[in-house]
Design a protein around this motif. Structure first.
Motif, mmCIF file in Angstrom:
data_model
loop_
_atom_site.group_PDB
_atom_site.id
_atom_site.type_symbol
_atom_site.label_atom_id
_atom_site.label_comp_id
_atom_site.label_asym_id
_atom_site.label_seq_id
_atom_site.Cartn_x
_atom_site.Cartn_y
_atom_site.Cartn_z
ATOM 1 N N VAL A 184 0.838 -1.193 0.000
ATOM 2 C CA VAL A 184 0.000 0.000 0.000
ATOM 3 C C VAL A 184 0.874 1.245 0.000
ATOM 4 O O VAL A 184 2.070 1.201 0.295
ATOM 5 N N ARG A 188 0.731 4.513 7.144
ATOM 6 C CA ARG A 188 -0.386 4.273 8.054
ATOM 7 C C ARG A 188 -1.125 2.992 7.683
ATOM 8 O O ARG A 188 -1.388 2.157 8.544
ATOM 9 N N TRP A 189 -1.432 2.834 6.404
ATOM 10 C CA TRP A 189 -2.134 1.631 5.979
ATOM 11 C C TRP A 189 -1.213 0.408 6.026
ATOM 12 O O TRP A 189 -1.658 -0.709 6.286
ATOM 13 N N ARG A 192 -1.380 -0.935 9.440
ATOM 14 C CA ARG A 192 -2.643 -1.610 9.749
ATOM 15 C C ARG A 192 -2.628 -3.075 9.326
ATOM 16 O O ARG A 192 -3.353 -3.889 9.890
ATOM 17 N N TRP A 193 -1.814 -3.382 8.336
ATOM 18 C CA TRP A 193 -1.711 -4.753 7.863
ATOM 19 C C TRP A 193 -0.575 -5.501 8.547
ATOM 20 O O TRP A 193 -0.157 -6.560 8.085
#
Length: 261
Positions: A184, A188-189, A192-193
């Motif tokens: 991604v 930040r994303w 999240r993963w």
């Protein structure tokens, strides 16, 4: 976004690039910490100090093109990876962080590595895994970033690379996969993963975005003989007493004189 070639140095400045760089740095540190010898060589990727955990006295960084002014790393030489300026059987360790993928002739590069390595020398290779979420995006015009945008070439599969190494008399000692998060755009994303790293390592380990492989050059018919560091002590001769043959003769003479008297 267009799938133009941006090169590995620029790609590693992206959030997925930093994520991959951290994983590969840890793998190289593990692979070279216990590698002993005198001469070590890293081919390409100056952004990754792959030899920092190694203790060999002579270490070199080689690149295939001059670096721009102000680059943080200073390579020791600029050379074609398929024609290294080292004599045969002269290096103990060679590291290839994505060097095969960026090479115009990966077969020739790997043969050259085999030539310069000493018997029992070690090679450590990192590359993109085409059988992964990142590899499935290879060659597509959209998606950021893709492996083709980073290297400009097709990724070399893990099992395919193992076959190449076997043909060159290498014995693969270890191999690991990593980086299971999607590529991604934002940090930040990507964070999240984070949970996918643990899940992927457990349930689908061979589908990591990258792999790290370590192999040793074997020479058939060669036997290592342990040197004799200390000579065996000489056996000292035991002292032997020598009989005095004159003394009995003198005694017998005196006894004869007494008898005659």
């Amino acid at each position: 976004m267009s799938n133009e070639i941006i090169g590995l140095p620029s790609w590693f400045e992206t959030p997925p690039g930093q994520y991959l760089l951290a994983w590969e740095q840890a793998r190289f540190d593990e692979a070279v910490a216990d590698a002993f010898g005198f001469h070590a060589l890293q081919l390409g990727l100056p952004a990754l100090p792959a030899l920092r955990a190694n203790r060999m006295p002579h270490q070199w960084l080689a690149v295939d093109a001059p670096l721009p002014a102000g680059a943080p790393a200073r390579p020791a030489l600029v050379t074609d990876f398929a024609a290294l300026p080292f004599p045969a059987s002269s290096l103990d360790l060679v590291l290839l962080p994505h060097a095969l993928e960026c090479s115009a002739d990966p077969h020739a590069t790997l043969r050259e590595v085999e030539r310069v390595l000493v018997p029992e020398g070690r090679v450590v290779i990192c590359g993109f895994n085409p059988a992964s979420l990142w590899g499935l995006r290879h060659g597509r015009p959209r998606g950021y970033p893709s492996t083709s945008a980073a290297t400009g070439g097709e990724p070399i599969g893990y099992w395919r690379l193992r076959d190449w190494l076997r043909l060159l008399s290498f014995e693969v000692e270890s191999g690991r996969f990593g980086c299971y998060r999607p590529a991604v755009r934002s940090s930040r994303w990507l964070e999240r993963w984070r949970w996918m790293d643990a899940v992927g390592q457990r349930w689908w380990p061979i589908f990591g975005a990258a792999y790290c492989l370590s192999a040793v050059k074997r020479v058939h018919g060669m036997r290592l003989i342990e040197p004799v560091w200390s000579a065996s002590p000489a056996i000292a001769a035991a002292p032997v007493s020598v009989a005095n043959r004159r003394q009995p003769a003198a005694i017998s003479t005196r006894q004869e004189n007494k008898v005659s008297v």
